[in-house]
Scaffold this motif. Structure first.
Motif, PDB file in Angstrom:
ATOM      1  N   PHE A   1     108.689  40.952 -47.250  1.00 35.69           N
ATOM      2  CA  PHE A   1     107.763  41.015 -48.394  1.00 35.69           C
ATOM      3  C   PHE A   1     107.439  39.603 -48.873  1.00 35.69           C
TER       4      PHE A   1
ATOM      5  N   LEU B   1     106.607  48.577 -43.691  1.00 34.60           N
ATOM      6  CA  LEU B   1     107.535  48.093 -44.715  1.00 34.60           C
ATOM      7  C   LEU B   1     107.859  49.144 -45.776  1.00 34.60           C
ATOM      8  N   PRO B   2     106.861  49.695 -46.476  1.00 36.31           N
ATOM      9  CA  PRO B   2     107.226  50.719 -47.468  1.00 36.31           C
ATOM     10  C   PRO B   2     107.782  51.999 -46.830  1.00 36.31           C
TER      11      PRO B   2
ATOM     12  N   LEU C   1     104.831  37.444 -47.103  1.00 34.93           N
ATOM     13  CA  LEU C   1     103.417  37.675 -47.403  1.00 34.93           C
ATOM     14  C   LEU C   1     102.932  36.771 -48.535  1.00 34.93           C
TER      15      LEU C   1
ATOM     16  N   LEU D   1     102.366  46.309 -41.690  1.00 33.79           N
ATOM     17  CA  LEU D   1     102.484  46.330 -43.147  1.00 33.79           C
ATOM     18  C   LEU D   1     102.917  47.707 -43.630  1.00 33.79           C
ATOM     19  N   ALA D   2     102.328  48.759 -43.045  1.00 36.37           N
ATOM     20  CA  ALA D   2     102.685  50.115 -43.479  1.00 36.37           C
ATOM     21  C   ALA D   2     104.141  50.410 -43.144  1.00 36.37           C
TER      22      ALA D   2
ATOM     23  N   ILE E   1      96.346  36.476 -45.384  1.00 35.77           N
ATOM     24  CA  ILE E   1      96.620  37.679 -44.612  1.00 35.77           C
ATOM     25  C   ILE E   1      95.361  38.234 -43.954  1.00 35.77           C
ATOM     26  N   ARG E   2      95.412  38.368 -42.619  1.00 36.71           N
ATOM     27  CA  ARG E   2      94.358  39.056 -41.880  1.00 36.71           C
ATOM     28  C   ARG E   2      94.814  40.493 -41.637  1.00 36.71           C
ATOM     29  N   PHE E   3      93.866  41.393 -41.464  1.00 38.05           N
ATOM     30  CA  PHE E   3      94.238  42.803 -41.330  1.00 38.05           C
ATOM     31  C   PHE E   3      93.751  43.439 -40.040  1.00 38.05           C
TER      32      PHE E   3
END
Lengths: 592, 242
Positions: A355, A376-377, A358, A373-374, A363-365
């Motif tokens: 975290f 992580l949560p 970041l 990224l998804a 940040i590129r997506f």
């Protein structure tokens, strides 16, 4: 090493000793097993959503398995046991260690191949054989193994022939895993190229190294246990069978004197470290993708590496937290709870590091980053719901309910599998020389994220309400479960939708490979720092023209030095933007 | 829809429920904190947002303190709430003053063996097991004279602590009383004790919470907590059938 390579005929391409070929073989095989494991679940979810109703498959499954189209309870148990076994042992671990580990470890350490290429080949073929033996259970009289992926005796000891095949398959898979993990350890320790000290190793390699140690040290316990259970089944021994068992009114012929709990200890002594093998390499993948696309150095890499080693150590001391309800006293339960609480901290630290990475990035997506990224949560939800289960008194209510299923699926499905997807989008250009389509990638990501949560989040509600897992009717027979029963249909619809949501992904793979004029990928399409991006895309057979020299640590990204993509003038090559320093030396090294 | 635990009909269940609640609030707080941080970071540092340029990665140490705070909270939960709770559960209550029943699980039913007024269980022998004698009770034994064996029906008098000795004939089962917060593995080859005190009268369900074969899902029983008088009438009625 390369002198010993056989010449390149068809046979030598199939029976290859090249780690890249073996890595791709592992990837394709384990993706097939992933599909098989998923398909079993698709059938199970019908019975859970509509208990006792005929499947819309007609008589496809046969009268033994689904009389008049309705799944039989014994077949449901086979589906459940094989789903778990296939997903853990034949799909996810081989994807992480067999595919990603094999393909990337030699490249990232700057070596031409694994330390033992022939062992590597043996590892793959033993794995394939083990998987096929295990699957063949479905054709055996009485069907496949049906005692859960945990195969607890005495239930497993008195099961039909499918269980014997399960044990034979498991023995082969364990041999394969031991060969593979040994290879990864020796490769990382011995074959690191000049300048690649342990301090300069990317997190991915640390994760692979610790996972390989876990496999190497934990699997022998299950190897022994599987052999003993095989003896109980075939040779009339009673390692796991107590005296005086009466099954279906008949006294069992075995003399008894064994302990069913011994199996549980041996099984979980492997299976808990195995859980970390399911997650550590995934964290490794996510770390590479996130640092690359956040253009930011790994925040406190030392903390994360230390935490990984800590997890590797404590992973061997938590196994009995799966057994709180076997009749455990206060002292033992407190010990295993304490170790469980301790091991949660390094996991939290690694996640915190990612975290924090970041923060201050740029940040590129791309699709790979979205999945990473998804992760992580999703992994966070999976990990944190482990805490209520890790406290024995709370586990008293939650043990073996759907809460447990929700917990570990959050870790492995939207967790590890998201990391696998991130890794596929990230390294596909390296492996094939072609970039995957970004639009299809996003069409894959968003529905998958939504539906994964639709499948697994309701499980926490159902589990808290007290509904046990492994029930053929999803708990419909219990009055206290009726309130939450309608959620079963929602979960099933989401699960089937999840299958459909993978269509853009499969399309993407096939279309990209078949495209006549592909978008050719340069050696380093993402402007990343680690050594595999020095090699051509795809890499030549010996990986590098000459041994690369490492001159820098990993993750030297500088978000502050980059021009925003909108600021680039037309035709300007973004790779010239000096926002990173690769690990390798740009100056060709001359032989001394 | 029920968004929580099943109803609690026992005197001690609320202690478990409280622990489940506290640990969930703890993890929820941590999850929301990091989720908030995550979303803010994604928004503030997205590529193309010019103001992000020039920001250096944070050198803070506070994430370590957050993790350690979680550890302290966990340790507190373990030492001050969980351990006393578990120790009390695992400590065997005295047999006098308890209503004692032996439970014998089998594929796929729960057999209940009551010792009767003399408080002694008749001898059992696996060789005597048949369709009419599910636990293999030796009817010639004098201690068995007032024993009762029932299938899937557990009746207990209200207001008394219940002490169960759990055994299994064949495979591992798990004796599950959702409303009493009782869940205990039943391992063949030994008897495992478990106890609870019902707080109210009524009928609730008994389940099996450990996969035990193809009929696992229908291994169901009924727990009836009733006044002593009604219990005695039921007991004598059932004995008449034996």
């Amino acid at each position: 090493m390369s002198a010993a390579r056989p010449s390149r005929g068809l046979a030598s391409r199939i029976f290859s000793v090249d780690h890249k070929v073996i890595g791709i073989q592992y990837a394709l095989t384990s993706l097939c097993f992933l599909f098989v494991g998923f398909s079993l679940m698709v059938v199970m979810r019908w019975q859970l959503a509509y208990p006792g109703e005929a499947l819309p498959l007609g008589s496809l499954l046969g009268e033994d398995r689904a009389p008049a189209g309705v799944i039989a309870p014994e077949f449901y148990n086979q589906l459940a046991a094989m789903h778990g076994t296939i997903m853990v042992f034949l799909a996810v671990v081989p994807l992480l260690v067999g595919a990603f580990g094999n393909y990337l470890v030699p490249l990232m350490v700057g070596a031409p191949d694994m330390a033992f290429p022939r062992l590597n080949m043996a590892s793959y073929w033993t794995y394939l054989a083990g998987g096929l033996v295990m699957l063949s259970g479905f054709l055996a009289p009485g069907g496949a193994a049906a005692a859960g992926w945990t195969s607890y005796p005495p239930l497993a000891s008195i099961a039909t022939m499918g269980q014997t095949l399960w044990l034979f398959g498991m023995l082969l898979i364990i041999i394969s895993s031991l060969l593979g993990s040994l290879n990864i350890i020796v490769t990382i320790v011995q074959l690191r190229t000049e300048g690649l000290s342990f301090q300069r190793m990317p997190f991915f390699l640390w994760a692979q190294l610790v996972s390989a140690f876990l496999l190497l040290l934990a699997f022998p316990a299950l190897q022994a246990a599987s052999f003993l259970q095989l003896m109980d089944r075939l040779a009339g021994s009673s390692f796991f069978l107590p005296s005086g068992l009466v099954v279906g009114g008949e006294v069992l012929p075995q003399t008894g004197g064994g302990s069913p709990l011994l199996w549980q200890h041996l099984f979980w002594f492997l299976a808990h470290p195995e859980v970390y093998v399911l997650i550590l390499p995934a964290l490794g993948i996510v770390a590479e993708v996130i640092t690359t696309h956040a253009r930011a150095p790994f925040w406190r890499l030392r903390w994360a590496v230390g935490s990984t080693i800590g997890i590797g150590f404590f992973a061997f001391l938590v196994w009995a937290h799966h057994m709180f309800l076997t009749g455990m006293g206060t002292v033992i339960s407190t010990f295993f709870q304490a170790t469980t609480m301790i091991i949660s901290i390094p996991s939290v630290i690694i996640l915190s590091c990612l975290f924090m990475t970041l923060w201050g990035g740029r940040i590129r997506f791309p699709s790979s980053m979205l999945f990473a990224l998804a992760f992580l949560p999703m992994f966070g939800i999976g990990g944190l719901t482990g805490l209520p289960l890790g406290l024995a008194a709370a586990d008293l209510q939650l043990h073996d309910t759907y809460y447990v299923i929700g917990h570990f699926h959050y870790i492995v499905a939207p967790g590890t599998l998201f990391a696998v997807f991130a890794g596929i989008y990230h390294w596909f250009p390296k492996v094939t020389g072609r970039k995957l389509d970004e639009r299809l990638g996003k069409m894959h990501f968003w529905p998958t994220l939504l539906l994964m949560n639709g499948v697994f989040f309701p499980m926490f509600i159902v589990g808290l309400a007290g509904v046990s897992r492994r029930l053929y009717d999803g708990g419909a027979g219990f009055a206290f479960a009726r309130e939450v029963a309608p959620l079963n249909e929602l979960m099933s619809l989401c699960a089937w939708g999840l299958g459909i949501a993978q269509v853009p992904f499969i399309f993407n793979l096939v279309l990209t490979l078949r495209r006549k004029k592909p978008e050719a990928a340069p050696a380093n399409p993402w402007r990343a720092t680690s050594l595999e991006w020095l090699a051509e895309s795809p890499p030549q057979e010996t990986n590098f023209p000459s041994a690369p020299v490492v001159v820098a640590g990993p993750y030297t990204y500088r978000a502050d030095a980059v021009k925003a993509e909108t600021e680039l003038s037309a035709g300007e090559d973004p790779t010239e933007a000096a926002d990173f320093t690769p690990q390798w030396s740009h100056v060709p090294v001359s032989e001394p | 829809m029920n968004w929580g635990l099943p109803p609690d009909w026992s005197t001690k269940g609320h202690e478990i429920d409280r622990l489940v609640g506290i640990v969930h609030w703890l993890v929820l707080a941590l999850a929301l904190f990091w989720l908030g941080f995550f979303l803010v970071a994604l928004w503030r540092f997205r590529a193309g947002r010019a103001s992000a340029v020039g920001r250096r990665p944070s050198q803070a140490r506070w994430p370590l303190w957050v993790a350690l705070a979680l550890f302290v909270a966990e340790a507190g939960l373990l030492l001050f709430i969980e351990m006393p709770l578990w120790a009390e559960r695992r400590e065997l209550p005295p047999e006098d003053g308890s209503f004692v029943v032996r439970v014998v699980g089998e594929q796929f039913a729960w057999n209940f063996h009551y010792p009767g007024a003399d408080g002694r269980f008749g001898l059992t022998d696996p060789m005597l097991i048949d369709a009419f004698n599910p636990v293999g009770l030796d009817l010639d034994d004098e201690a068995a004279a007032d024993d009762l064996v029932t299938i899937n029906q557990l009746h207990v008098p209200a207001g008394q602590r219940v002490l169960l000795w759990l055994g299994s004939k064949d495979v591992i089962h798990n004796f599950y009383l959702p409303y009493m917060r009782v869940k205990q593995d039943v391992v063949p080859g030994r008897f495992t004790p478990v106890w609870f005190t019902p707080a109210r009268e009524g009928v609730s369900e008994i389940g099996c919470a450990q996969l035990c074969g193809l009929g696992h899902y229908r291994m169901r029983g009924q727990l009836t907590v009733e006044p002593l008088g009604a219990f005695t009438v039921w007991y004598e009625d059932e004995r008449a059938y034996m």
